[in-house]
Design a protein around this motif. Sequence first.
Motif, PDB file in Angstrom:
ATOM      1  N   ARG A  73       9.218  -8.581  -2.617  1.00 51.15           N
ATOM      2  CA  ARG A  73       8.788  -9.282  -3.836  1.00 51.15           C
ATOM      3  C   ARG A  73       8.087 -10.615  -3.542  1.00 51.15           C
ATOM      4  N   THR A  74       6.923 -10.745  -4.132  1.00 51.20           N
ATOM      5  CA  THR A  74       5.995 -11.885  -4.050  1.00 51.20           C
ATOM      6  C   THR A  74       5.422 -12.115  -2.649  1.00 51.20           C
ATOM      7  N   HIS A  75       5.838 -11.330  -1.672  1.00 49.23           N
ATOM      8  CA  HIS A  75       5.233 -11.404  -0.351  1.00 49.23           C
ATOM      9  C   HIS A  75       4.023 -10.489  -0.228  1.00 49.23           C
ATOM     10  N   THR A  76       4.047  -9.361  -0.909  1.00 48.97           N
ATOM     11  CA  THR A  76       3.030  -8.335  -0.671  1.00 48.97           C
ATOM     12  C   THR A  76       2.012  -8.239  -1.807  1.00 48.97           C
ATOM     13  N   GLU A  77       1.986  -9.241  -2.688  1.00 51.74           N
ATOM     14  CA  GLU A  77       0.955  -9.276  -3.726  1.00 51.74           C
ATOM     15  C   GLU A  77      -0.384  -9.698  -3.123  1.00 51.74           C
ATOM     16  N   ASP A  78      -1.443  -9.407  -3.861  1.00 50.95           N
ATOM     17  CA  ASP A  78      -2.799  -9.836  -3.485  1.00 50.95           C
ATOM     18  C   ASP A  78      -3.199  -9.356  -2.095  1.00 50.95           C
ATOM     19  N   GLY A  79      -2.624  -8.216  -1.687  1.00 51.43           N
ATOM     20  CA  GLY A  79      -2.991  -7.628  -0.407  1.00 51.43           C
ATOM     21  C   GLY A  79      -2.285  -8.216   0.788  1.00 51.43           C
ATOM     22  N   ASN A  80      -1.395  -9.175   0.559  1.00 48.26           N
ATOM     23  CA  ASN A  80      -0.707  -9.802   1.684  1.00 48.26           C
ATOM     24  C   ASN A  80       0.151  -8.782   2.429  1.00 48.26           C
ATOM     25  N   GLY A  81       0.055  -8.772   3.758  1.00 47.72           N
ATOM     26  CA  GLY A  81       0.834  -7.851   4.575  1.00 47.72           C
ATOM     27  C   GLY A  81       0.266  -6.450   4.647  1.00 47.72           C
ATOM     28  N   ARG A  82      -0.837  -6.192   3.949  1.00 49.54           N
ATOM     29  CA  ARG A  82      -1.437  -4.846   3.989  1.00 49.54           C
ATOM     30  C   ARG A  82      -2.540  -4.819   5.047  1.00 49.54           C
ATOM     31  N   VAL A  92       6.177  -2.714   6.316  1.00 51.28           N
ATOM     32  CA  VAL A  92       7.066  -3.697   5.690  1.00 51.28           C
ATOM     33  C   VAL A  92       8.379  -3.069   5.233  1.00 51.28           C
ATOM     34  N   LEU A  93       8.285  -2.080   4.351  1.00 53.19           N
ATOM     35  CA  LEU A  93       9.476  -1.636   3.628  1.00 53.19           C
ATOM     36  C   LEU A  93      10.505  -0.963   4.530  1.00 53.19           C
ATOM     37  N   LEU A  94      10.115   0.081   5.251  1.00 53.39           N
ATOM     38  CA  LEU A  94      11.104   0.780   6.078  1.00 53.39           C
ATOM     39  C   LEU A  94      11.635  -0.090   7.218  1.00 53.39           C
ATOM     40  N   PRO A 166       0.355  -2.047  15.752  1.00 49.79           N
ATOM     41  CA  PRO A 166      -0.704  -3.000  15.418  1.00 49.79           C
ATOM     42  C   PRO A 166      -1.997  -2.334  14.950  1.00 49.79           C
ATOM     43  N   ASP A 167      -2.218  -1.091  15.410  1.00 48.52           N
ATOM     44  CA  ASP A 167      -3.424  -0.369  15.008  1.00 48.52           C
ATOM     45  C   ASP A 167      -3.262   0.340  13.670  1.00 48.52           C
ATOM     46  N   GLY A 168      -2.075   0.214  13.060  1.00 45.06           N
ATOM     47  CA  GLY A 168      -1.830   0.866  11.788  1.00 45.06           C
ATOM     48  C   GLY A 168      -1.348   2.293  11.897  1.00 45.06           C
ATOM     49  N   VAL A 169      -1.338   2.844  13.112  1.00 42.56           N
ATOM     50  CA  VAL A 169      -0.877   4.214  13.314  1.00 42.56           C
ATOM     51  C   VAL A 169       0.650   4.237  13.281  1.00 42.56           C
ATOM     52  N   ALA A 453       6.090 -11.651  10.667  1.00 41.72           N
ATOM     53  CA  ALA A 453       4.978 -10.889  11.250  1.00 41.72           C
ATOM     54  C   ALA A 453       4.502  -9.791  10.303  1.00 41.72           C
ATOM     55  N   ALA A 454       5.450  -9.135   9.651  1.00 47.02           N
ATOM     56  CA  ALA A 454       5.087  -8.052   8.730  1.00 47.02           C
ATOM     57  C   ALA A 454       4.341  -8.581   7.519  1.00 47.02           C
TER      58      ALA A 454
END
Length: 457
Positions: A73-82, A92-94, A166-169, A453-454
């Motif tokens: 909550r409020t960390h991942t808004e506006d694309g943050n962490g994506r 992030v979640l798992l 880090p590569d998103g995989v 970091a996440a």
Amino acid sequence: MSTIAIFGSYVLSRRDGVQEVLRDHWVLLEGKRIAAVTRERPSATEVFDKPGRFVLPGLMNLHNHCFSEAVARTHTEDGNGRRNNQSIVYTVLLPLTKRGADLLSPSERLAIARLGILQLLKGGATTVMEPFRNTIPEMFDAAEEMGIRFYGAPYLFSTSDAKAGPDGVVHYAGDDGQADMDTWNALYDRWNGRGDGRISLAMSPHATDTCGPDLLRACAARARELDIPITTHLAQSQAEVATIGSRHGGRTPAEYLDWLGLLAPDLMAAHCIASTDGDLKLMAAKGATVLNCPRVFARSGVTAAFSRFAEHGVRTVVGTDGYNMDLLGELNAASMISKIASARADVANAPDLIESVTATAAAVIKRPDLGTITPGATADLTVVDLTHPHLQPLFDPRRGLVALGNRANIDQVIVDGRVLIDAGRYIHGDEAAMISAASAAIGKIWDLPEAQAAFNG
């Protein structure tokens, strides 16, 4: 036996299986059942006689995540962490819910669970289906304590340590299927039927890309042995589609579940945003249900339109996925997003959306005693205050509810004939203390280096 009489300027009833809005009626509750719906004021132990209320069957939220939403909550808004605007499930979640469940004490996990249940109740839900990590059994404790009708769905994973590099995989490690089934069975033995029957379990293999064929078949067999619902995440990203295709002969996630015998009327599949039209036709043919949670995807610029699923004939209900846990707000989003996506004003209309969280949701979990205001039904009610300025003047209460309503309009929530929310407040506990304790517990997760970091990666 205690009795409660509630006046509704509007009461959502049914006639011949179709919604009917009654004007100026009373709903009489006797113990855990609805005793009567009548024009005449009944005699009762407790009377709620306030004008401008819309009395609805208890709203049902069949897909929500209390713990993971609190972490994000409020960390991942506006694309943050994506990373590259991709899903935050494996970045992030798992990872952070796994770390948080291990880091926090039982009392801290319970505090977060209480905060989630509080939000659900204040958001109008009388029933929730809640998938969560099986290392957070305190979800059951909070539900039993606070009075909500709770379908706990402890996750089962073939691999519980899936995380993005880090590569998103996404990389998958471990084999946890049998251990998770053993844990699920132990939780079922301990909790199913508790809280005078309010507490139940659902079978919840996490997702198609974290559960292999053997575990999914075992989950289906055990669920059908017990006659309980099955819920999972399905086609929630293009990466999941690619993973399943590479592992299982080019099959889509829906085809994968169908191959394993899971695509059936007892399956509730969350999200399905990466499903093809063919997948949706297959799901409709097999009687599966889509759990549509539009706002959690809208915040990342992705359309999850109720109308798309419904127009393919798939039984579709609306859940919050934990995002704000405001079921009325979610119905509004389902309406608006569907209208934009289809370029039509008449899709995802108010009666259909209300049906999705009342009678349709009740049918999905085989509870004809829920989702309806009729004599003999279970006394679960959601009462909405329509006297607020943003809902006046009012011509159609259903359209007003979906187009203009939100959690601030929730006046009462009643489960099994027991008032849990009154005048918008939880009356069986200290809301401020619950919020403070949960915020402190979540802060411990936020302080972790891997969380920083996440969130900032």
